[in-house]
Design an enzyme around this catalytic site. Structure first.
Site, mmCIF file in Angstrom:
data_model
loop_
_atom_site.group_PDB
_atom_site.id
_atom_site.type_symbol
_atom_site.label_atom_id
_atom_site.label_comp_id
_atom_site.label_asym_id
_atom_site.label_seq_id
_atom_site.Cartn_x
_atom_site.Cartn_y
_atom_site.Cartn_z
ATOM 1 N N ASP A 324 1.018 -1.079 -0.097
ATOM 2 C CA ASP A 324 -0.165 -0.050 -0.156
ATOM 3 C C ASP A 324 0.904 1.271 -0.186
ATOM 4 O OD1 ASP A 324 -2.607 1.368 0.607
ATOM 5 O OD2 ASP A 324 -1.516 2.080 2.274
ATOM 6 N N GLU A 394 1.163 -0.747 -5.036
ATOM 7 C CA GLU A 394 0.058 0.310 -5.481
ATOM 8 C C GLU A 394 0.775 1.798 -5.281
ATOM 9 O OE1 GLU A 394 -4.154 2.193 -3.201
ATOM 10 O OE2 GLU A 394 -1.914 2.281 -2.226
#
Length: 704
Positions: A324, A394
């Site tokens: 993330d 990401e």
């Protein structure tokens, strides 16, 4: 005389004529020879004439009677000496040697063939390439204990759903212990499960059940920050030992409850990225919520701590991670002000993240070294056959796609297996055949040669497909997703056609008291719609944490499984086609046509005559003559799959392919003229891992 003659004579004798010792098999004294004797009249001529080759002892008595003793042939239980005597005879030795050399030659040929097949075979697709990835938002997937919030046991109870969909890889949004200020992305303990979702034992049970079904489990890895409740932060704010510099602390002026910030950096949620801490008397950096302080990755102890987090879950058997917010890992040490987008704007009025260029807080030098270190950790656990550990990142880089492509690594050093491709999420900005073509081509042209593409059309931070582009395009988007080359990623419920809900903070059920309205991104996070019962079969609670969408009575798993024309049925059929059809599984993609309405491409494989032509209508009703664009295209093709079930099995004339808005066709035809071999399509064809089909042996090879 020879043993061969002895044996022949013995075989011609009647058994009754053979006198001598009875065969005691293995009980016979091995020191005694096995013989039989015959008495005959004696004369010199007779004796010479009748003396057989296998006579081993000839004696004459005073009556001129001759006693001839014969040695018997091989027999059961013969001693080693007798066996060796016979085994050296030519008629036994020659067949034995012939068989030996034939066996040796066959072994050499087999080894050579095996080496040749291995050398010429293309690399097998790994599990993360062969299957779509399905994102589960645990709060909303299935509630097993009736408190209105989804949990781990609920996921375990519904794993057969993924077998039904032919999905092998599940991505689990955060389930770590958390105060839930940002719904789990503010981690209080990286090695504990939050009680909302269950216990560590229940996680272990889930992981075991996943693997029992041949599935893989991917977890969210949140390395940029922790919760301000994390033990590390509490120790750091008190300047305890090595934890003193675990976070980014800077001197700042704080008087009369007002802070003079170190620079103009802004958090993603707006306003200053700096927060004064009264315990430490300094400001700390938070690029997200103030409850999410950024870790200091210039501290090697922090880097090692996060590698140990990976090892903790890898030892449990987790199959991979989605990283993330990776581009925020490092910040410029100079702490320089970031440049304004609007130079005429008053610097004191800058409060929004979009009002600055983030040159000093994202994608800093050294960030990729950290990601490569994580990849090395995963490689430590990937040595077992079939247990490759997967890494995806990401990073929303918008028009700076070159930054995204850097996460693939280089030909020398691998980084992520792939970075998430979010560009299709913005399809609504130019909803047309040309628009889709531009997005797909943008990624494929910029992707390093030989790397594996991927496609994302929705996730927990973006509105559902139906909200962004319209419900009539859901089937079409899924068809695009599952027929493009690479790995498709599906957000839970998109295979059903679920839609956004209308929700206010007053409608949110939060029995644990952890909800913060500032983190409300909930319209696309409503409960999974399993059936037509109360709460869509998601929970037995009186009220679920978010309301169920009102259309759950008709849009749910149970109903759509029984409908041949449902969104779910088409998704499942596309998933199986992707797995079973080699051209779609791993073949070439060539764009053959795009205009305001239509985006069309072929999927084909060298050596295989079967070709798939995908025609997708993102605009208005249209008729396209593809035969006139490609002279060697067959005159007709079969409809393999369609968003309109009534067309499946029909034949379509390639000179007149008619589609309505939101309609998609997967056509199949036979040809020995593949598009990707033609000079005019040289710059419109792509393949990641080349493979060729050898029809005579039904195998793939790579040198074609």
């Amino acid at each position: 005389m020879s043993f061969d003659t002895n044996q022949a004579n013995l075989e011609n004798m009647d058994l009754e004529e053979i006198k001598g010792k009875t065969n005691q098999a293995f009980e016979e004294d091995e020191s005694q020879e096995r013989r039989s004797c015959k008495i005959s009249e004696s004369s010199e001529n007779t004796k010479a004439k009748e003396e057989p080759d296998n006579a081993v002892n000839i004696q004459s008595d005073k009556n001129d009677q001759v006693s001839i003793c014969y040695e018997a042939g091989p027999y059961a239980g013969m001693p080693k000496e007798v066996l060796i005597r016979y085994s050296n005879q030519l008629r036994y030795r020659l067949p034995r040697e012939i068989i030996f050399w034939l066996f040796l030659a066959a072994t050499i040929v087999l080894i050579a063939c095996t080496i040749t097949v291995i050398a010429l075979s293309p690399k097998c697709l790994d599990w993360w390439q062969a299957s779509p990835i399905y994102q589960i938002y645990p709060r909303s997937f299935k509630d097993s204990d009736g408190n209105g919030i989804g949990d781990l046991n609920g996921i375990t109870e519904n794993l057969d759903y993924f077998v039904y969909l032919n999905i092998k890889a599940i991505w689990l949004s955060p389930v770590y212990k958390s105060p839930m200020k940002d719904f789990g992305y503010d981690v209080e303990d990286f090695e504990e499960i939050d009680p909302i979702f269950g216990t560590m034992e229940e996680f272990d049970n889930l992981l075991e059940a996943v693997h029992d079904r041949g599935l893989k489990l991917i977890m969210d890895f949140i390395p940029n920050h922790t919760s301000d409740k994390h033990r590390w932060f509490q120790l750091s704010r008190n300047r305890t030992g090595k934890y003193t510099d675990y976070y980014i602390w800077v001197d700042c002026k704080h008087e009369l409850n007002k802070t003079t910030n170190p620079n103009n950096w802004v958090s993603l949620f707006g306003y200053s990225a700096w927060q004064f801490d009264e315990v430490r008397g300094q400001c700390y950096l938070h690029q997200f919520l103030k409850e999410q302080p950024d870790l200091n990755y210039r501290n090697v102890d922090v880097q090692e701590e996060m590698k140990n987090v990976l090892r903790f879950w890898l030892k449990k058997g987790v199959d991979g991670f989605r990283v993330d917010a990776v581009k925020y890992l490092l910040e410029a040490e100079s702490l320089r002000n970031e440049p304004q987008v609007n130079l005429t704007q008053n610097p004191n009025n800058i409060t929004s993240y979009d009002e600055l260029y983030h040159d000093y807080t994202t994608t800093q030098v050294g960030m990729h070294d950290i990601v490569r270190d994580w990849q090395h950790v995963l490689q430590e656990f990937s040595k077992e056959p079939g247990r490759y550990r997967f890494l995806m990142t990401e990073s929303y880089d918008n028009e700076e796609i070159y930054k995204t492509m850097m996460y693939y690594g280089t030909s020398i050093q691998q980084e992520a297996d792939f970075p998430f491709n979010f560009y299709l999420i913005d399809l609504y900005k130019e909803m047309s055949g040309n628009g889709v073509f531009k997005i797909v081509d943008y990624w494929m042209r910029n992707m390093p040669a030989g790397k594996w593409p991927n496609w994302v059309v929705g996730n927990h931070d973006n509105s559902r497909i139906a909200f962004r582009v319209g419900a009539k395009y859901i089937k079409l988007i899924n068809m695009l997703l599952l027929t493009l080359p690479g790995t498709p990623t599906t957000y839970y419920g998109e295979e059903l056609g679920m839609e956004n809900i209308n929700v206010s903070k007053d409608e949110i059920q939060d029995p644990f008291g952890k909800f913060d309205p500032t983190a409300n991104r909930d319209p696309q996070r409503s409960p999974m719609q399993w059936d037509s019962s109360d709460n869509a079969g998601f929970s037995t609670a009186n009220k679920t944490w978010l309301p169920v969408h009102p259309n759950y009575v008709t849009v749910n798993v149970e109903v759509e499984k029984e409908q041949q024309n449902s969104t779910l049925t088409l998704y499942r059929e596309l998933s199986f086609l992707r797995r079973n059809a080699l051209p779609i599984h791993r073949g070439w993609m060539c764009y053959i046509w795009n205009d305001a309405d239509i985006f069309a491409y072929v999927r084909e494989l060298d050596g295989l005559s079967s070709v798939f032509l995908i025609v997708l209508n993102f605009g208005n009703s249209s008729e396209v003559n593809l035969a006139s664009k490609i002279s060697y295209l067959p005159k007709e093709a079969n409809v393999r799959l369609s968003t309109d079930i009534n067309k499946i099995g029909n034949k379509v004339q390639t000179a007149s392919i008619i589609t309505s808005a939101g309609e998609g066709l997967v056509l199949e035809y036979k040809t020995n003229n593949p598009v990707h071999t033609k000079a005019e399509f040289k710059d419109r064809c792509y393949i990641s891992q080349k493979a060729c089909y050898l029809n005579s042996f039904d195998i793939l090879y790579k040198n074609c």
